[in-house]
Design a protein around this motif. Sequence first.
Motif, PDB file in Angstrom:
ATOM      1  N   TRP A 173       3.846 -22.796  35.784  1.00 27.76           N
ATOM      2  CA  TRP A 173       3.964 -21.479  35.142  1.00 27.76           C
ATOM      3  C   TRP A 173       2.653 -20.711  35.304  1.00 27.76           C
ATOM      4  O   TRP A 173       2.640 -19.533  35.685  1.00 27.76           O
ATOM      5  CB  TRP A 173       4.281 -21.660  33.659  1.00 27.76           C
ATOM      6  CG  TRP A 173       5.077 -20.558  33.018  1.00 27.76           C
ATOM      7  CD1 TRP A 173       6.371 -20.607  32.613  1.00 27.76           C
ATOM      8  CD2 TRP A 173       4.617 -19.227  32.689  1.00 27.76           C
ATOM      9  NE1 TRP A 173       6.758 -19.411  32.050  1.00 27.76           N
ATOM     10  CE2 TRP A 173       5.703 -18.532  32.089  1.00 27.76           C
ATOM     11  CE3 TRP A 173       3.416 -18.553  32.842  1.00 27.76           C
ATOM     12  CZ2 TRP A 173       5.608 -17.210  31.655  1.00 27.76           C
ATOM     13  CZ3 TRP A 173       3.316 -17.219  32.415  1.00 27.76           C
ATOM     14  CH2 TRP A 173       4.405 -16.578  31.825  1.00 27.76           C
ATOM     15  N   LEU A 174       1.538 -21.388  35.024  1.00 24.94           N
ATOM     16  CA  LEU A 174       0.219 -20.765  35.108  1.00 24.94           C
ATOM     17  C   LEU A 174      -0.103 -20.292  36.519  1.00 24.94           C
ATOM     18  O   LEU A 174      -0.523 -19.144  36.728  1.00 24.94           O
ATOM     19  CB  LEU A 174      -0.842 -21.767  34.642  1.00 24.94           C
ATOM     20  CG  LEU A 174      -2.310 -21.380  34.831  1.00 24.94           C
ATOM     21  CD1 LEU A 174      -2.694 -20.278  33.859  1.00 24.94           C
ATOM     22  CD2 LEU A 174      -3.210 -22.606  34.639  1.00 24.94           C
ATOM     23  N   MET A 175       0.097 -21.156  37.504  1.00 27.55           N
ATOM     24  CA  MET A 175      -0.322 -20.858  38.873  1.00 27.55           C
ATOM     25  C   MET A 175       0.581 -19.837  39.566  1.00 27.55           C
ATOM     26  O   MET A 175       0.165 -19.194  40.538  1.00 27.55           O
ATOM     27  CB  MET A 175      -0.375 -22.155  39.684  1.00 27.55           C
ATOM     28  CG  MET A 175      -1.448 -23.117  39.227  1.00 27.55           C
ATOM     29  SD  MET A 175      -3.122 -22.527  39.574  1.00 27.55           S
ATOM     30  CE  MET A 175      -3.230 -22.869  41.325  1.00 27.55           C
ATOM     31  N   CYS A 176       1.803 -19.693  39.090  1.00 31.32           N
ATOM     32  CA  CYS A 176       2.730 -18.751  39.707  1.00 31.32           C
ATOM     33  C   CYS A 176       2.744 -17.394  39.005  1.00 31.32           C
ATOM     34  O   CYS A 176       3.376 -16.452  39.484  1.00 31.32           O
ATOM     35  CB  CYS A 176       4.151 -19.325  39.724  1.00 31.32           C
ATOM     36  SG  CYS A 176       4.334 -20.858  40.665  1.00 31.32           S
ATOM     37  N   ALA A 177       2.065 -17.287  37.860  1.00 34.15           N
ATOM     38  CA  ALA A 177       2.111 -16.075  37.050  1.00 34.15           C
ATOM     39  C   ALA A 177       1.201 -14.984  37.622  1.00 34.15           C
ATOM     40  O   ALA A 177       0.364 -15.221  38.498  1.00 34.15           O
ATOM     41  CB  ALA A 177       1.713 -16.393  35.610  1.00 34.15           C
ATOM     42  N   VAL A 178       1.349 -13.778  37.094  1.00 29.36           N
ATOM     43  CA  VAL A 178       0.623 -12.618  37.607  1.00 29.36           C
ATOM     44  C   VAL A 178      -0.848 -12.619  37.194  1.00 29.36           C
ATOM     45  O   VAL A 178      -1.690 -12.081  37.912  1.00 29.36           O
ATOM     46  CB  VAL A 178       1.316 -11.310  37.138  1.00 29.36           C
ATOM     47  CG1 VAL A 178       1.240 -11.156  35.626  1.00 29.36           C
ATOM     48  CG2 VAL A 178       0.745 -10.099  37.845  1.00 29.36           C
ATOM     49  N   HIS A 179      -1.191 -13.219  36.058  1.00 34.15           N
ATOM     50  CA  HIS A 179      -2.589 -13.276  35.604  1.00 34.15           C
ATOM     51  C   HIS A 179      -3.427 -14.175  36.513  1.00 34.15           C
ATOM     52  O   HIS A 179      -2.890 -15.051  37.218  1.00 34.15           O
ATOM     53  CB  HIS A 179      -2.675 -13.822  34.181  1.00 34.15           C
ATOM     54  CG  HIS A 179      -2.146 -12.901  33.124  1.00 34.15           C
ATOM     55  ND1 HIS A 179      -1.834 -11.578  33.339  1.00 34.15           N
ATOM     56  CD2 HIS A 179      -1.873 -13.115  31.800  1.00 34.15           C
ATOM     57  CE1 HIS A 179      -1.407 -11.028  32.221  1.00 34.15           C
ATOM     58  NE2 HIS A 179      -1.415 -11.943  31.272  1.00 34.15           N
ATOM     59  N   ILE A 180      -4.756 -14.004  36.467  1.00 35.11           N
ATOM     60  CA  ILE A 180      -5.667 -14.899  37.191  1.00 35.11           C
ATOM     61  C   ILE A 180      -5.684 -16.245  36.480  1.00 35.11           C
ATOM     62  O   ILE A 180      -6.015 -16.324  35.290  1.00 35.11           O
ATOM     63  CB  ILE A 180      -7.086 -14.310  37.237  1.00 35.11           C
ATOM     64  CG1 ILE A 180      -7.105 -13.035  38.079  1.00 35.11           C
ATOM     65  CG2 ILE A 180      -8.077 -15.333  37.797  1.00 35.11           C
ATOM     66  CD1 ILE A 180      -8.454 -12.322  38.109  1.00 35.11           C
ATOM     67  N   PRO A 181      -5.320 -17.340  37.163  1.00 37.12           N
ATOM     68  CA  PRO A 181      -5.290 -18.649  36.497  1.00 37.12           C
ATOM     69  C   PRO A 181      -6.682 -19.263  36.352  1.00 37.12           C
ATOM     70  O   PRO A 181      -7.511 -19.176  37.252  1.00 37.12           O
ATOM     71  CB  PRO A 181      -4.422 -19.493  37.437  1.00 37.12           C
ATOM     72  CG  PRO A 181      -4.592 -18.869  38.780  1.00 37.12           C
ATOM     73  CD  PRO A 181      -4.825 -17.404  38.550  1.00 37.12           C
TER      74      PRO A 181
END
Length: 644
Positions: free
Chosen positions: A337-345
């Motif tokens: 979820w984190l790595m595919c999301a729009v925010h900078i991980p």
Amino acid sequence: MRMRKRRLHSTLLAVFVFLLWGFGDLLVGGKSRTRDDWVGRRSIIYQVVTDRFAAKDPGVTCDPDCAEGGFCGGSYKELRRKLDYIAELGVTALWISPHIQNTKCGYHGFWPRNYNKVSDEFGGKRQLKKLTEEAHQKGLWVMADIVLNHMGPEKNRKHLHPFNKPEHFHPSDCHVEFTKPDTFQSCQLWDLPDLNDDNTEVRKWLIKWVKDEAKEYDFDGFRADAIPYLRDVFLDEIGKQIGSKYYIMGETFVPEVKHVAKYQKRIPGVTNFPLAFALRSAFASRQPMSVVVDAWTATKTLIDDKHAAALFINNHDVPRFMHVRNDQVAYLNALVWLMCAVHIPVLYYGDEQGASGGEPRYHGSRVPMWKHEDPYNTEHVLYRATQLLAKFRRSGMFEGEQIQRFVTPNIYAFSRGSDVLVVTSSSGSGKKYSIQIPPKSLPDAMRPPGTRVCNWLFWGDCSTVNKKGLSVTAMVGKPKVYRVVRKAGKAQRWAAPKHKGGAGKLRPAATTLRSEDDGDGEEEEGEFQQFPSLIPAGCFSRGQSSDGLDGVAAGRAVEYLAAIDPADCQGMCSRRQHCQSFAFLPDVPLGDASHPSNCILLADPEPPHPSGSEGGGRVVVHGPRDCGALTDETPAEGELEGHA
């Protein structure tokens, strides 16, 4: 003669102005790294607690007089020796602890004593310069943590520098009350002397100090600590004078997204704590996915610059995910979820090793890296999974708009663009789930019946869309990152986007992915449809074993490991001289205490023959050390690693 001199002077002046304009960044200590640079680079940040990441003597005893262990021996010199480990993970930036001298027990860097001196415990000025220089050589940007709100606990403030006079601080008889926001900007946190940012001279000095540090140590960006406790006028000055040249990631430790949005109007790189806590609640604490829905809905509505905001699962101030829930599959879903999301991980040191922390003497989440079992293991299943996700992200796979698509109490699916669908589950290790995602809930490119999609995280996990939509089955709760590999009626041509820099460059190549289909549109993880363009036909074979790995091994095992999928298991086999073939059990959960290994390396050159018969026992995928020469359509070396 005078005319010639004037012309010469004019020419030299013009050249100087051109150089100043063209190379101004070099004259002030290195190129600026703005918000656009960090976002355009598809940044992935790796956070370390400098004192706790790498030490010369792992057996050293931390300071017994300090509540959280004090200084444990971590240093810039030893961190430099681990830069390859960090770069090979696939991240693009290294976030280090505040680098200035701290008061006693300030191993974490958040208790400044002297802003003009680099911590001797970490190695001093010379070692810090070497760290940034070598990090840059390996394609890693360096993010420095800056503390602008307070100084360290010191009874005699005359020992603090340069702020040691009463006018430099807010009154000490006022303490922050977290339920009263009006105390945030004028009272002190705990026993930390609160810098008086109503004082213009204090603000000016701190901003100049940040600029000078960027020049001196060639930092590429900053993480600003505790920004809700700074005056709005100070935040505006920081945003305009520093944020115009460098990306700033502000710590916005606030309960609601609307508060995060307020700070983003001044500093684009806010940290979305409410969304991070929602993800932790769902995946670690097993709360319903409605908490994520609420946080994402607020984020989508209120956060204007989603690409510049930062997101995390773990950090130095919260218990580690694996301490809350010791389940690698559940963590892997959260990581996806984190790595595919729009925010900078933002990744936290040790997560890629399944670190759980929890020891109070180390503040729980700050246990020294070297105290974990096999701490820098590049073959840990979570290290390799992070590598794979980082490669996908840096290649541009997750560039499209993020849209929530399908939600149940324990499943959350979202799309990135028109042809990527991410499906995550909070069920955890060993929990099978099956869902039907209707066509209206699929991204545009996946809606036509006959469209073929494959999970790029795990080899052979493919399905075909039918009139009812997409059938998704996860045998052991693993996440899915589906991408269209064949449009309805024809093969899909996929070209990897050009890489935009950073560690571990990818080479773009056009690749056709093909897979056989029986037409029913319902295929389960574990059927292992082969991609002929990536694996020669017949390289891997599938059978069943009534007694699992022990029956397959038959006394020929040389090593038991944990792998992501069959191709990952084969990769580990090919890197060991003693291994000639392998066996992989796809339905063994990651981290299963009763079956901790799902990959067995064998000494025999021929693939093993599974015992048992169809319809009973565990599924076993087996193959040789390598598959020989691949077809002409094979991606360039390094492409789609772990997805063969």
